[in-house]
Motif scaffolding. Structure first.
Motif, mmCIF file in Angstrom:
data_model
loop_
_atom_site.group_PDB
_atom_site.id
_atom_site.type_symbol
_atom_site.label_atom_id
_atom_site.label_comp_id
_atom_site.label_asym_id
_atom_site.label_seq_id
_atom_site.Cartn_x
_atom_site.Cartn_y
_atom_site.Cartn_z
ATOM 1 N N GLY A 193 30.126 73.723 45.308
ATOM 2 C CA GLY A 193 31.110 74.266 46.527
ATOM 3 C C GLY A 193 32.075 73.599 46.907
ATOM 4 O O GLY A 193 33.113 73.755 47.876
ATOM 5 N N LYS A 194 32.571 72.964 45.673
ATOM 6 C CA LYS A 194 33.984 72.009 46.123
ATOM 7 C C LYS A 194 35.008 73.161 45.668
ATOM 8 O O LYS A 194 34.900 73.962 44.689
ATOM 9 N N LEU A 195 36.364 72.988 46.452
ATOM 10 C CA LEU A 195 37.169 73.906 46.181
ATOM 11 C C LEU A 195 38.499 72.973 45.668
ATOM 12 O O LEU A 195 38.796 72.014 46.266
ATOM 13 N N VAL A 196 39.398 73.828 45.138
ATOM 14 C CA VAL A 196 40.509 73.145 44.211
ATOM 15 C C VAL A 196 41.550 74.370 44.324
ATOM 16 O O VAL A 196 41.349 75.096 43.780
ATOM 17 N N THR A 197 42.602 73.971 45.263
ATOM 18 C CA THR A 197 43.911 74.959 44.917
ATOM 19 C C THR A 197 44.957 74.184 44.362
ATOM 20 O O THR A 197 45.504 73.078 44.758
ATOM 21 N N VAL A 198 45.238 74.719 43.129
ATOM 22 C CA VAL A 198 46.803 74.296 42.531
ATOM 23 C C VAL A 198 47.633 75.290 42.501
ATOM 24 O O VAL A 198 47.718 76.296 42.578
ATOM 25 N N PHE A 199 49.305 74.542 42.473
ATOM 26 C CA PHE A 199 50.471 75.473 42.486
ATOM 27 C C PHE A 199 51.398 74.583 42.124
ATOM 28 O O PHE A 199 51.410 73.276 42.136
ATOM 29 N N GLY A 200 52.267 75.286 41.517
ATOM 30 C CA GLY A 200 53.624 74.672 41.007
ATOM 31 C C GLY A 200 54.655 75.266 40.187
ATOM 32 O O GLY A 200 54.579 76.598 40.303
ATOM 33 N N ARG A 234 52.349 61.196 43.495
ATOM 34 C CA ARG A 234 52.011 60.783 45.082
ATOM 35 C C ARG A 234 50.595 61.501 45.630
ATOM 36 O O ARG A 234 50.625 62.553 45.510
ATOM 37 N N CYS A 235 49.849 60.800 46.256
ATOM 38 C CA CYS A 235 48.658 61.367 46.950
ATOM 39 C C CYS A 235 48.629 60.799 48.755
ATOM 40 O O CYS A 235 49.025 59.701 48.807
ATOM 41 N N ALA A 236 48.129 61.620 49.299
ATOM 42 C CA ALA A 236 48.044 61.583 50.944
ATOM 43 C C ALA A 236 46.945 62.300 51.459
ATOM 44 O O ALA A 236 46.340 63.217 50.821
ATOM 45 N N VAL A 237 46.128 61.609 52.334
ATOM 46 C CA VAL A 237 45.084 62.002 52.901
ATOM 47 C C VAL A 237 45.346 63.149 54.224
ATOM 48 O O VAL A 237 46.327 62.572 55.082
ATOM 49 N N GLY A 238 44.774 64.344 54.276
ATOM 50 C CA GLY A 238 44.973 65.010 55.639
ATOM 51 C C GLY A 238 43.990 66.113 55.785
ATOM 52 O O GLY A 238 42.560 65.678 55.556
ATOM 53 N N SER A 239 44.078 67.007 56.594
ATOM 54 C CA SER A 239 43.059 67.976 57.038
ATOM 55 C C SER A 239 43.486 69.609 56.853
ATOM 56 O O SER A 239 44.712 69.779 57.048
ATOM 57 N N VAL A 253 42.664 66.212 50.344
ATOM 58 C CA VAL A 253 43.378 65.016 49.726
ATOM 59 C C VAL A 253 44.423 65.924 48.858
ATOM 60 O O VAL A 253 44.363 66.828 48.105
ATOM 61 N N VAL A 254 45.721 65.890 49.132
ATOM 62 C CA VAL A 254 46.955 66.409 48.878
ATOM 63 C C VAL A 254 47.759 65.604 47.639
ATOM 64 O O VAL A 254 48.184 64.318 47.995
ATOM 65 N N CYS A 255 47.543 65.760 46.296
ATOM 66 C CA CYS A 255 48.389 64.869 45.366
ATOM 67 C C CYS A 255 49.195 66.117 44.587
ATOM 68 O O CYS A 255 49.165 67.111 44.479
ATOM 69 N N THR A 256 50.482 65.373 44.377
ATOM 70 C CA THR A 256 51.549 66.057 43.551
ATOM 71 C C THR A 256 52.165 65.203 42.406
ATOM 72 O O THR A 256 52.236 64.088 42.531
ATOM 73 N N SER A 257 52.401 65.659 41.283
ATOM 74 C CA SER A 257 52.818 65.085 40.310
ATOM 75 C C SER A 257 54.148 65.696 39.507
ATOM 76 O O SER A 257 53.975 67.210 39.207
ATOM 77 N N VAL A 258 55.156 65.216 39.336
ATOM 78 C CA VAL A 258 56.251 65.746 38.800
ATOM 79 C C VAL A 258 56.737 64.887 37.853
ATOM 80 O O VAL A 258 56.854 63.472 37.775
ATOM 81 N N THR A 311 39.124 68.896 48.132
ATOM 82 C CA THR A 311 38.134 68.920 49.191
ATOM 83 C C THR A 311 36.956 68.181 48.413
ATOM 84 O O THR A 311 36.493 68.159 47.633
ATOM 85 N N ARG A 312 36.462 67.203 49.714
ATOM 86 C CA ARG A 312 35.036 66.525 49.153
ATOM 87 C C ARG A 312 35.404 65.763 48.219
ATOM 88 O O ARG A 312 34.426 65.377 47.283
ATOM 89 N N LEU A 313 36.628 64.971 47.940
ATOM 90 C CA LEU A 313 36.604 63.956 46.790
ATOM 91 C C LEU A 313 37.684 62.970 47.511
ATOM 92 O O LEU A 313 38.348 63.200 48.439
ATOM 93 N N SER A 314 37.557 61.967 46.664
ATOM 94 C CA SER A 314 38.453 60.437 47.041
ATOM 95 C C SER A 314 39.900 60.819 46.450
ATOM 96 O O SER A 314 40.138 61.510 45.609
ATOM 97 N N VAL A 315 40.465 59.813 46.659
ATOM 98 C CA VAL A 315 41.977 59.856 46.313
ATOM 99 C C VAL A 315 41.993 59.610 44.898
ATOM 100 O O VAL A 315 42.881 60.375 44.091
#
Length: 400
Positions: free
Chosen positions: A300-307, A348-353, A360-365, A376-380
């Motif tokens: 039931g973990k969801l991961v949304t990725v875009f770029g 860069r990673c940051a915790v939100g809702s 947890v929102v992470c971006t890699s450039v 969702t439901r994961l640590s940084v």
């Protein structure tokens, strides 16, 4: 009646009957001889028989002036171009051999009778000391006789004939010896050590107290300069240019399965992915390609990725700008930097809702692409590792 004619004047132009007054001193001086005239004297010419004699009333032509004026000395001749200003010395008078010259007595006409001058009496010299008599020495008896017998005595040399002495002939002048040329020093090439021996000190030279001779080693600096030049010209561009060439250009494609994550293709997930892709195209208008997708696991973990893909000159500032853009949407806290282990890639990673759930929102450039994931439901730390796995499957450098 005929008119009276004027009286004839003398040749000197004076009035008849009057004598010119002359200075007696001038009258006594002899005058210069008259200059001969070009016309012959009247006495030398023969009168033609038919020509009548001139009358007394005719004017007699005045003779030419016979005096001489003082002639000024000639002006000095101007020297021509290239001529020396000094006067040319007269040529030397040739001198004959000495045997043909008349001898000259240097004392001729000199009174030499007074040479006997009285001399003062000098004191007698003191008696000289006699040398001491040398002691008597024993006569040398010669070397001991060898057992073979006495050495043969060589016969006396024959007297040489007397040498005839002739007239003294003056020796010919000897020309001075030609100056010796200094030895040519061989040219030394760079980079080669000279094979000539070191210079030796002059005779009698002593080193100062405490001096220790140490051979001086010539240091070669050109290899270091060459290496520094190569490092500056080739090293710097290679250091900064290698990440760019390894990360750009790149292409993006969403795989259906990544480890335990599966791509969701329902209507809701497809609509969400289309919205995110349009936002990426709007925010990054220089992007060459864009992608977006929703993945889920069996738990039931969801991961949304875009770029998207495209060249980026400063990946670090682009990563911070992407986190700042998503801060208001997901209510993110202060971002933290994550080490990716890849030169030229920043994350860069940051915790939100989102929808009341913690995310947890992470971006890699990097220089060729940008990828952002919402977990969702994961640590940084787990979110950063999972984003690296998804990025490796989605973005593929064309030169890798």
């Amino acid at each position: 009646m005929p008119e009276p004619q004027p009286e004839a004047r003398p040749a000197d132009g004076s009035t008849p009957g009057t004598e010119p007054e002359q200075d007696p001193a001038v009258a006594d001086e002899p005058t210069s001889p008259p200059v001969p005239s070009d016309q012959p004297e009247p006495s030398d010419q023969q009168d033609p028989p038919d020509q009548p004699e001139p009358t007394a009333t005719a004017e007699v032509p005045a003779p030419r002036w016979s005096g001489s004026a003082p002639v000024p000395p000639p002006l000095p001749r101007r020297s021509s171009w290239g001529e020396s200003a000094e006067p040319t010395p007269p040529p030397p008078v040739p001198v004959g051999p000495p045997e043909h010259q008349t001898p000259v007595d240097p004392w001729a006409g000199v009174d030499t009778g007074g040479w006997d001058l009285p001399s003062a009496e000098l004191p007698p010299l003191p008696p000289t000391m006699s040398y001491p008599t040398p002691p008597d020495t024993r006569q040398w008896s010669g070397p001991p006789a060898s057992p073979a017998g006495p050495h043969p005595v060589p016969p006396p040399a024959a007297p040489s004939a007397p040498r005839a002495v002739g007239p003294m002939v003056p020796a010919r002048p000897v020309s001075p010896p030609a100056p010796q040329k200094a030895p040519k020093v061989p040219k030394q090439r760079r980079g080669r050590r000279s094979t000539a021996p070191p210079p030796t000190p002059p005779p009698g030279w002593q080193a100062p107290k405490g001096y220790v001779p140490v051979p001086v080693r010539r240091r070669r600096r050109w290899p270091w300069l060459l290496l520094l030049t190569l490092a500056c010209c080739c090293g710097c561009p290679a250091y900064y240019g290698f990440p760019i060439s390894a990360q750009y250009p790149a292409r993006a494609a969403l795989p259906v399965q990544v480890d335990d994550l599966s791509l969701r293709q329902d209507n809701r997930s497809t609509e969400t992915a289309q919205t995110l892709e349009n936002e990426v195209r709007k925010e990054h208008w220089l992007a060459e390609d864009t992608f977006a997708g929703v993945y889920s696991t069996t738990s039931g973990k969801l991961v949304t990725v875009f770029g998207g893909t495209g060249f980026r000159l400063s990946p670090e500032s682009d990563a911070e700008a992407e986190i700042s853009r998503l801060t208001a949407r997901f209510a993110l806290d202060a971002p933290e930097s994550v080490d990716t282990g890849v030169r030229g890639r920043h994350e860069r990673c940051a915790v939100g809702s989102a929808d009341g759930s913690a995310v947890v929102v992470c971006t890699s450039v990097d220089h060729g692409s940008i990828a952002t994931g919402v977990f969702t439901r994961l640590s940084v730390a787990d979110s950063a590792d999972l984003l690296a796995t998804l990025r490796a499957q989605i973005v593929q450098p064309e030169r890798g």
